[in-house]
Design a protein around this motif. Structure first.
Motif, short mmCIF file in Angstrom:
data_model
loop_
_atom_site.label_atom_id
_atom_site.label_comp_id
_atom_site.label_asym_id
_atom_site.label_seq_id
_atom_site.Cartn_x
_atom_site.Cartn_y
_atom_site.Cartn_z
N ASN A 113 38.83 45.43 -2.76
CA ASN A 113 39.21 45.56 -1.36
C ASN A 113 39.01 44.30 -0.54
OD1 ASN A 113 40.11 48.22 -1.58
ND2 ASN A 113 38.05 49.04 -1.38
N THR A 114 38.84 43.17 -1.21
CA THR A 114 38.82 41.87 -0.55
C THR A 114 40.17 41.21 -0.77
OG1 THR A 114 36.44 41.57 -0.88
CG2 THR A 114 37.73 39.59 -0.45
N ALA A 115 40.81 40.80 0.31
CA ALA A 115 42.08 40.10 0.22
C ALA A 115 41.82 38.60 0.15
CB ALA A 115 42.94 40.42 1.44
N GLY A 116 42.85 37.85 -0.25
CA GLY A 116 42.73 36.41 -0.16
C GLY A 116 43.05 35.63 -1.41
N LYS A 142 36.03 29.39 1.62
CA LYS A 142 35.62 29.90 2.92
C LYS A 142 36.19 31.30 3.10
CE LYS A 142 35.09 25.45 5.27
NZ LYS A 142 35.49 24.61 6.43
N TYR A 143 35.35 32.19 3.59
CA TYR A 143 35.74 33.57 3.83
C TYR A 143 35.68 33.86 5.33
CZ TYR A 143 34.83 34.35 -1.18
OH TYR A 143 34.84 34.30 -2.56
N HIS A 144 36.49 34.81 5.76
CA HIS A 144 36.37 35.37 7.10
C HIS A 144 35.95 36.83 6.96
CE1 HIS A 144 39.12 32.36 9.46
NE2 HIS A 144 38.05 31.80 8.94
N ALA A 145 34.96 37.22 7.76
CA ALA A 145 34.45 38.59 7.71
C ALA A 145 34.29 39.13 9.12
CB ALA A 145 33.12 38.64 6.97
N ILE A 203 30.56 30.60 3.96
CA ILE A 203 30.68 29.71 2.80
C ILE A 203 29.60 30.11 1.81
CG2 ILE A 203 30.54 27.35 1.94
CD1 ILE A 203 31.44 26.38 4.67
N LEU A 204 30.01 30.36 0.58
CA LEU A 204 29.06 30.71 -0.47
C LEU A 204 28.57 29.44 -1.16
CD1 LEU A 204 30.70 33.80 -2.23
CD2 LEU A 204 28.74 33.77 -0.70
N HIS A 205 27.27 29.26 -1.21
CA HIS A 205 26.68 28.16 -1.97
C HIS A 205 26.22 28.64 -3.34
CE1 HIS A 205 26.80 25.29 1.36
NE2 HIS A 205 26.52 26.33 2.13
N THR A 206 26.21 29.95 -3.51
CA THR A 206 26.03 30.59 -4.82
C THR A 206 27.07 31.71 -4.86
OG1 THR A 206 24.34 32.07 -3.88
CG2 THR A 206 23.57 30.09 -5.04
N GLY A 207 27.55 32.04 -6.02
CA GLY A 207 28.61 33.05 -6.10
C GLY A 207 28.20 34.23 -6.95
N LYS A 208 27.42 35.12 -6.38
CA LYS A 208 26.95 36.29 -7.12
C LYS A 208 27.71 37.54 -6.71
CE LYS A 208 23.87 33.61 -8.95
NZ LYS A 208 24.06 33.13 -10.35
N THR A 209 27.63 38.56 -7.56
CA THR A 209 28.32 39.82 -7.32
C THR A 209 28.01 40.40 -5.94
OG1 THR A 209 28.24 40.33 -9.69
CG2 THR A 209 28.67 42.17 -8.19
N ALA A 240 37.77 52.72 9.53
CA ALA A 240 37.87 51.60 8.57
C ALA A 240 37.42 52.06 7.19
CB ALA A 240 37.01 50.43 9.04
N THR A 241 38.29 51.93 6.21
CA THR A 241 37.96 52.38 4.85
C THR A 241 37.97 51.24 3.83
OG1 THR A 241 40.29 52.93 4.46
CG2 THR A 241 38.87 54.70 5.26
N ARG A 242 38.38 50.03 4.26
CA ARG A 242 38.34 48.86 3.38
C ARG A 242 37.63 47.73 4.10
NH1 ARG A 242 44.49 48.64 0.84
NH2 ARG A 242 44.29 50.49 -0.49
N GLN A 243 36.78 47.01 3.35
CA GLN A 243 36.01 45.97 4.00
C GLN A 243 36.90 44.88 4.60
OE1 GLN A 243 35.01 46.42 0.49
NE2 GLN A 243 35.50 44.51 -0.55
N GLN A 244 36.56 44.47 5.80
CA GLN A 244 37.31 43.44 6.52
C GLN A 244 36.80 42.06 6.08
OE1 GLN A 244 40.02 44.22 8.89
NE2 GLN A 244 39.71 45.89 7.44
N LEU A 245 37.21 41.67 4.89
CA LEU A 245 36.76 40.43 4.28
C LEU A 245 37.94 39.75 3.60
CD1 LEU A 245 34.38 38.55 3.40
CD2 LEU A 245 34.11 40.04 1.40
N VAL A 246 38.15 38.47 3.90
CA VAL A 246 39.27 37.72 3.36
C VAL A 246 38.77 36.39 2.79
CG1 VAL A 246 41.42 36.51 3.89
CG2 VAL A 246 40.95 38.71 4.95
#
Length: 272
Positions: A113-116, A142-145, A203-209, A240-246
């Protein structure tokens, strides 16, 4: 009509989510109308599949034309696509793999459910170079949330510790190191504030689940629409049923034959 052969034991839904993006969007509807056949027989249930089972989806023209992604950039070495929310990254890969005649390699993933933006390699040299660049943190994502609540600072770099709970398919965040947890670093900057929500760049400086979703929820600013780490009542109020994260932008710092990518910033079309 779309036809596939099952490659391992799994449920029909699991297979659909990783092999057929269009059917994944409409899975419940297709079951209800029995527009899925397993080995020639219609089914209205999420049945278990075995290796070699034939799965056929009968889609309307509108369903078949539902796009799972949009092409952002391509050259002889790589593809960059803009994934729609609501489709698994694996289903996108499966579609690309078929279109590319097998000349396509997974580099990184996004939640369903993350677009981008996502990048895929078209040859082995590019695959190895991109994987190394991600490992060495020479790729800036870079993500927008859109989050509930207010952040204490206009921008900050957060440090915490993430531990996977495999049984419940979630992660848990801790302020201090604990056994089995991995250090995570999440940077954010406030873009805009409204009555009860805040839009941030991350901005993720580590990329974990689930790092962004879980870390922001941990500090009291869950992402709007996040049904796993967010607050049910708040999400219901917003419908809202899907996370607003791109995954909003992607930039590379490459070496050798891929250095021509340096200085390019790829942007997602999706806004929140």
């Amino acid at each position: 009509m779309l036809r596939f052969i099952c490659d391992k034991e799994q449920t029909l839904k699991e297979f659909t989510d990783t092999h057929c993006a269009q059917a994944s969007f409409y899975f419940n509807t297709l079951l209800k109308t029995k527009e899925i056949k397993i080995n020639g027989k219609k089914t209205g249930c999420d049945v278990p599949l075995s290796v070699g089972d034939e799965v056929v989806y009968f889609l309307t023209q509108k369903q078949a034309e539902k796009r799972a992604f949009h092409l952002v950039y391509e050259d002889e070495n790589l593809l960059i696509i803009d994934k729609e929310s609501g489709v698994n990254a694996e289903a996108v890969f499966c579609e690309l793999f078929q279109k590319e005649g097998g000349r396509c390699a997974f580099i990184h993933r996004l939640d369903r459910n993350t677009a981008g933006l996502m990048a895929f390699a078209r040859n082995k040299i590019t695959e190895e170079a991109l994987l190394l660049a991600f490992k060495e943190k020479r790729v800036e994502k870079k993500y927008h949330a859109l989050c509930f609540g207010r952040f204490h600072k206009p921008q900050d770099t957060l440090v915490a510790y993430l531990k996977k709970d495999e049984k419940n398919a979630i992660v848990k965040i801790f302020n201090e190191p604990i056994f089995g947890a991995e250090k995570i670093i999440t940077e954010y900057k406030v873009i805009d504030e409204n009555a009860d929500t805040t839009k941030v760049e991350v901005i993720l400086h580590t990329g974990k689940t689930h790092q962004i979703r879980a870390h922001l929820a941990h500090i009291g600013c869950p992402i709007v629409g996040d049904m796993k780490y967010g607050k049910t009542e708040q999400n219901k109020a917003k419908k809202a049923t899907r996370q607003q994260l791109v995954a909003k932008s992607l930039a590379f710092s490459m070496q050798g034959g891929l250095a021509y990518l340096n200085g390019k910033i790829f942007q997602s079309r999706f806004e929140i």
